[in-house]
Design a protein around this motif. Structure first.
Motif, PDB file in Angstrom:
ATOM      1  N   GLY A 195       0.766  -1.241   0.000  1.00  0.00           N
ATOM      2  CA  GLY A 195       0.000   0.000   0.000  1.00  0.00           C
ATOM      3  C   GLY A 195       0.792   1.283   0.000  1.00  0.00           C
ATOM      4  O   GLY A 195       0.201   2.364   0.014  1.00  0.00           O
ATOM      5  N   VAL A 196       2.116   1.216  -0.002  1.00  0.00           N
ATOM      6  CA  VAL A 196       2.930   2.433  -0.010  1.00  0.00           C
ATOM      7  C   VAL A 196       3.010   2.972  -1.431  1.00  0.00           C
ATOM      8  O   VAL A 196       3.393   2.251  -2.357  1.00  0.00           O
ATOM      9  CB  VAL A 196       4.348   2.148   0.536  1.00  0.00           C
ATOM     10  CG1 VAL A 196       5.244   3.368   0.370  1.00  0.00           C
ATOM     11  CG2 VAL A 196       4.269   1.722   1.996  1.00  0.00           C
ATOM     12  N   SER A 197       2.650   4.225  -1.617  1.00  0.00           N
ATOM     13  CA  SER A 197       2.679   4.831  -2.959  1.00  0.00           C
ATOM     14  C   SER A 197       3.696   5.957  -3.078  1.00  0.00           C
ATOM     15  O   SER A 197       3.984   6.411  -4.185  1.00  0.00           O
ATOM     16  CB  SER A 197       1.287   5.363  -3.322  1.00  0.00           C
ATOM     17  OG  SER A 197       0.848   6.333  -2.379  1.00  0.00           O
ATOM     18  N   GLN A 198       4.235   6.448  -1.950  1.00  0.00           N
ATOM     19  CA  GLN A 198       5.231   7.526  -1.965  1.00  0.00           C
ATOM     20  C   GLN A 198       6.584   6.960  -1.529  1.00  0.00           C
ATOM     21  O   GLN A 198       6.668   6.256  -0.519  1.00  0.00           O
ATOM     22  CB  GLN A 198       4.823   8.654  -1.022  1.00  0.00           C
ATOM     23  CG  GLN A 198       3.482   9.276  -1.353  1.00  0.00           C
ATOM     24  CD  GLN A 198       3.100  10.337  -0.344  1.00  0.00           C
ATOM     25  OE1 GLN A 198       3.490  11.502  -0.439  1.00  0.00           O
ATOM     26  NE2 GLN A 198       2.337   9.951   0.654  1.00  0.00           N
ATOM     27  N   LEU A 199       7.612   7.300  -2.285  1.00  0.00           N
ATOM     28  CA  LEU A 199       8.927   6.713  -2.049  1.00  0.00           C
ATOM     29  C   LEU A 199      10.017   7.771  -2.174  1.00  0.00           C
ATOM     30  O   LEU A 199      10.019   8.567  -3.115  1.00  0.00           O
ATOM     31  CB  LEU A 199       9.183   5.588  -3.055  1.00  0.00           C
ATOM     32  CG  LEU A 199      10.430   4.729  -2.849  1.00  0.00           C
ATOM     33  CD1 LEU A 199      10.282   3.866  -1.603  1.00  0.00           C
ATOM     34  CD2 LEU A 199      10.666   3.836  -4.074  1.00  0.00           C
ATOM     35  N   VAL A 200      10.943   7.762  -1.222  1.00  0.00           N
ATOM     36  CA  VAL A 200      12.150   8.579  -1.287  1.00  0.00           C
ATOM     37  C   VAL A 200      13.330   7.621  -1.425  1.00  0.00           C
ATOM     38  O   VAL A 200      13.541   6.763  -0.568  1.00  0.00           O
ATOM     39  CB  VAL A 200      12.323   9.463  -0.035  1.00  0.00           C
ATOM     40  CG1 VAL A 200      13.656  10.208  -0.095  1.00  0.00           C
ATOM     41  CG2 VAL A 200      11.169  10.440   0.094  1.00  0.00           C
ATOM     42  N   VAL A 201      14.075   7.746  -2.514  1.00  0.00           N
ATOM     43  CA  VAL A 201      15.250   6.899  -2.741  1.00  0.00           C
ATOM     44  C   VAL A 201      16.471   7.653  -2.230  1.00  0.00           C
ATOM     45  O   VAL A 201      16.859   8.687  -2.783  1.00  0.00           O
ATOM     46  CB  VAL A 201      15.416   6.542  -4.227  1.00  0.00           C
ATOM     47  CG1 VAL A 201      16.649   5.670  -4.421  1.00  0.00           C
ATOM     48  CG2 VAL A 201      14.174   5.834  -4.752  1.00  0.00           C
ATOM     49  N   ALA A 202      17.070   7.133  -1.157  1.00  0.00           N
ATOM     50  CA  ALA A 202      18.284   7.737  -0.590  1.00  0.00           C
ATOM     51  C   ALA A 202      19.495   6.974  -1.126  1.00  0.00           C
ATOM     52  O   ALA A 202      19.723   5.819  -0.756  1.00  0.00           O
ATOM     53  CB  ALA A 202      18.233   7.681   0.928  1.00  0.00           C
ATOM     54  N   VAL A 203      20.236   7.609  -2.020  1.00  0.00           N
ATOM     55  CA  VAL A 203      21.436   6.994  -2.598  1.00  0.00           C
ATOM     56  C   VAL A 203      22.582   7.250  -1.625  1.00  0.00           C
ATOM     57  O   VAL A 203      23.174   8.337  -1.605  1.00  0.00           O
ATOM     58  CB  VAL A 203      21.736   7.556  -3.997  1.00  0.00           C
ATOM     59  CG1 VAL A 203      22.936   6.839  -4.614  1.00  0.00           C
ATOM     60  CG2 VAL A 203      20.512   7.416  -4.897  1.00  0.00           C
ATOM     61  N   ASN A 204      22.883   6.250  -0.801  1.00  0.00           N
ATOM     62  CA  ASN A 204      23.820   6.397   0.303  1.00  0.00           C
ATOM     63  C   ASN A 204      25.251   6.040  -0.110  1.00  0.00           C
ATOM     64  O   ASN A 204      25.490   5.502  -1.188  1.00  0.00           O
ATOM     65  CB  ASN A 204      23.354   5.501   1.458  1.00  0.00           C
ATOM     66  CG  ASN A 204      24.081   5.810   2.753  1.00  0.00           C
ATOM     67  OD1 ASN A 204      24.578   6.912   2.958  1.00  0.00           O
ATOM     68  ND2 ASN A 204      24.159   4.836   3.630  1.00  0.00           N
ATOM     69  N   LYS A 205      26.173   6.336   0.761  1.00  0.00           N
ATOM     70  CA  LYS A 205      27.609   6.059   0.593  1.00  0.00           C
ATOM     71  C   LYS A 205      28.187   6.762  -0.638  1.00  0.00           C
ATOM     72  O   LYS A 205      29.067   6.230  -1.332  1.00  0.00           O
ATOM     73  CB  LYS A 205      27.864   4.546   0.502  1.00  0.00           C
ATOM     74  CG  LYS A 205      27.382   3.774   1.725  1.00  0.00           C
ATOM     75  CD  LYS A 205      27.777   2.308   1.672  1.00  0.00           C
ATOM     76  CE  LYS A 205      27.265   1.550   2.885  1.00  0.00           C
ATOM     77  NZ  LYS A 205      27.645   0.125   2.866  1.00  0.00           N
ATOM     78  N   MET A 206      27.718   7.967  -0.884  1.00  0.00           N
ATOM     79  CA  MET A 206      28.257   8.754  -1.993  1.00  0.00           C
ATOM     80  C   MET A 206      29.713   9.124  -1.761  1.00  0.00           C
ATOM     81  O   MET A 206      30.466   9.373  -2.722  1.00  0.00           O
ATOM     82  CB  MET A 206      27.429  10.018  -2.203  1.00  0.00           C
ATOM     83  CG  MET A 206      26.043   9.791  -2.781  1.00  0.00           C
ATOM     84  SD  MET A 206      26.095   9.158  -4.475  1.00  0.00           S
ATOM     85  CE  MET A 206      26.830  10.525  -5.358  1.00  0.00           C
TER      86      MET A 206
END
Length: 626
Positions: free
Chosen positions: A334-345
């Motif tokens: 049921g989750v429709s909102q997503l934040v993609v955190a591109v880590n270890k930059m």
């Protein structure tokens, strides 16, 4: 301070008895012979008015007071009793209330009378009995409520009582919320509540990322961070210091992985965020499902390091990673909102090319999972260095190219929108954990309110045991509450129920509108990457909210066109990867679930087997009840 919640989705073996069918006691006929070795039954006489069985030595009825063997029945006091043409409404109700103590209407004379006038198989009365049997209503309860000779009003009243006693309860359409439930009061001026789950592949840095944010926002004190840093260095795991703000378990710290779902709270400019830090290891996907089932939005943490992102996606012939699996699961839950955190930059020298490459690969995949492009945002971060978390980047290499519209990770979270809450529906709370707290008492449960509202003093039914208790205390983040509404993650202390009946995967609900205990249901599913075709009779593990139960795919009903929703093939022989279908599933024990169209939070299901997710779907129809 963050709180480590036991958001696990299994049923403990010690609770098995509460899922067994409750057998009604079968009263022996009062005229039957005594069993060998038992004391002989005392002579009895039946009252001509209420048919109660009295001992021979009694000269007047213990129940209604009528004198024995009088030509015109009179009370021991000398007054002639009033008599209905048939059994009065009070007599019918009294028979039900007495139950196993004194079955007033359940003696041999009443049963003989009822048997002599039993309706035929074509009569409406018999059809209603069959329906009641399917709903789990006992024969003893029906005999005590519906008697031959009752008036039409009594029969109608008894029929309504039988319906409320069954698994289905009253029709959901008849529910009317009370005015206090809809009145938000001072909460209208408060920040909106958002339940946020953090998911991603193992070692992507999820706990470190959120521990760093909690420390930056003051939710983890400097004293506690100093203690974590010292202990981490002593164990040779200095980089885990921020993760230990959430990973508090001994086993978690020793293994260096999150096992259960940690719960913490923080605030943004407009939101009150309940943080659910889910495990990323493939062995603990069931716990991740349990945590994600409570979420309104998600943060997908991916590893920007060379090979790290590819491992999470299962590329280059590798086994499917948890980045791919978690993204599919949170969308199906049921989750429709997503934040993609591109880590270890920091490990790729804040390379813009690497960030764009990851974004280019993820965008079509997330679109295929069902996420809209407008509902997904990408934010490059470095958790260990604290870059672009709550403040703009300070590294020159990072600032040279990143001026993205999404800003910092905290800015991206602040733009998330809480969903609409089902406050106008009957109360439902899926039990995520059994809470042990001195302030809440021995019988306490924690979880998210899926629908409706409760307050101190409200009555709730504990499923699947069907025990009714009263709300004694309400707490959220350790603070006492007077009311709780849909969307709130709360701990509830109950009075009047045994602590043993509260189990993870159970449901607290409105007593008049209980959640059904389904033993077989129809699912509309989407199969994922299958190693072998799915056949009728396939053994699976059924995950629904916080419940986990072995089950069987009993029937493959039809293949479905994913775009039109129409059946394209009836009774297929098998299902393969990436197919939509209607199937029937029977768990070994009943599950507290409902149709998706009625209660979304209780209508989503995940099918897994041997550590792999086979399919995700929704409940379209409940076929049989316990």
């Amino acid at each position: 301070m963050p709180r480590k919640g036991s958001r696990q989705s299994y049923y403990d073996d010690s609770y098995d008895d509460y899922y067994d069918d409750y057998e009604e006691e079968d009263y022996a006929d009062s005229s039957s012979a005594s069993a060998p070795g038992t004391a002989p039954q005392q002579p009895i006489w039946a009252c001509p008015i209420c048919t109660y069985d009295n001992l021979e030595e009694h000269q007047s009825c213990e129940m209604c007071g009528v004198v024995r063997d009088s030509p015109a029945p009179i009370h021991a006091s000398g007054s002639v009793p009033f008599k209905f043409d048939g059994p009065s409404p009070d007599d019918a109700i009294l028979g039900a209330v007495q139950g196993s103590k004194k079955p007033v209407q359940g003696n041999s004379h009443a049963r003989a009378k009822s048997k002599a006038a039993a309706p035929t198989s074509d009569s409406p009365g018999n059809q209603s009995k069959l329906s009641d049997k399917e709903h789990g209503v006992s024969e003893k309860l029906k005999k005590s409520l519906v008697l031959d000779g009752d008036s039409e009003d009594v029969k109608e009243s008894s029929k309504q009582r039988l319906q409320s006693t069954s698994n289905k309860g009253l029709p959901l359409e008849s529910y009317k919320p009370e005015p206090w439930m809809m009145h938000q009061g001072s909460k209208t001026a408060e920040k909106s509540l958002l339940n946020l789950v953090v998911v991603g592949h193992v070692d992507a840095g999820k706990s470190t990322l959120m521990g760093r944010i909690l420390h930056s926002l003051g939710r983890v004190s400097q004293k506690e961070m100093h203690k974590n840093t010292k202990e981490a260095n002593e164990m040779g795991k200095g980089s885990f210091a921020y993760a230990w703000a959430l990973d508090e378990g001994v086993e978690e710290r020793a293994r260096g992985v999150t096992i259960t779902v940690a719960v913490a709270h923080f605030e943004t400019a407009k939101l009150r965020v309940v943080l659910l830090d889910a495990p990323g290891h493939k062995d603990f996907v069931p716990n991740m499902i349990s945590g994600a089932s409570q979420a309104d939005a998600a943060v997908l943490v991916v590893d920007a390091a060379e090979g790290g992102f590819e491992a999470g996606m299962g590329a280059e012939g590798r086994e499917s990673g948890q980045t791919r699996e978690h993204a599919q699961l949170v969308r199906s839950l049921g989750v429709s909102q997503l934040v993609v955190a591109v880590n270890k930059m920091d490990e790729v020298q804040y390379s813009q090319e690497r960030f764009e490459e990851i974004k280019r690969i993820l965008t079509p995949f997330l679109r295929h999972c069902g996420f809209r492009d407008s509902s997904v945002s990408y934010v490059p971060v470095s958790a260990i260095a604290g870059e672009n978390l709550v403040s703009t980047p300070s590294d020159d290499l990072f600032r040279a190219w990143y001026t993205g519209k999404d800003g910092t990770l905290l800015d991206a979270l602040n733009r998330l929108e809480p969903p609409e809450r089902d406050i106008a529906k009957p109360f439902r709370l899926a039990v995520a954990e059994v809470v042990r707290s001195r302030s809440l008492g021995s019988a306490a449960a924690g979880g998210k309110v899926e629908s409706g509202a409760i307050k101190i003093g409200s009555k709730v039914m504990v499923m699947p045991s069907r025990e009714v208790g009263v709300v004694k205390n309400l707490e959220q983040d350790g603070k006492a509450l007077q009311t709780a509404r849909a969307g709130d993650g709360v701990d509830i202390g109950l009075q009047g129920v045994d602590a043993g009946v509260i189990v993870p995967g159970g449901v607290l609900c409105h007593p008049d509108y209980p959640v059904p205990i389904a033993t077989r249901f129809e699912l509309r599913i989407l199969t994922l990457k299958l190693a072998f075709p799915m056949l009728p009779g396939a053994q699976v593990v059924v995950h629904a909210h916080h419940a986990k139960e072995p089950g069987t795919v009993t029937n493959l009903t039809a293949l479905i066109d994913a775009k039109t929703g129409q059946a394209v093939k009836r009774s297929p022989r098998c299902l393969t990867s990436n197919q939509s279908a209607l199937v029937e599933v029977a768990p070994e024990r009943g599950l507290c679930v409902q149709e998706y169209i009625k209660f979304r939070g209780l209508g989503r299901v995940v099918l897994r087997s041997e550590g792999r997710t086979l399919a995700v779907g929704i409940i379209t129809r409940i076929i049989s009840y316990q």
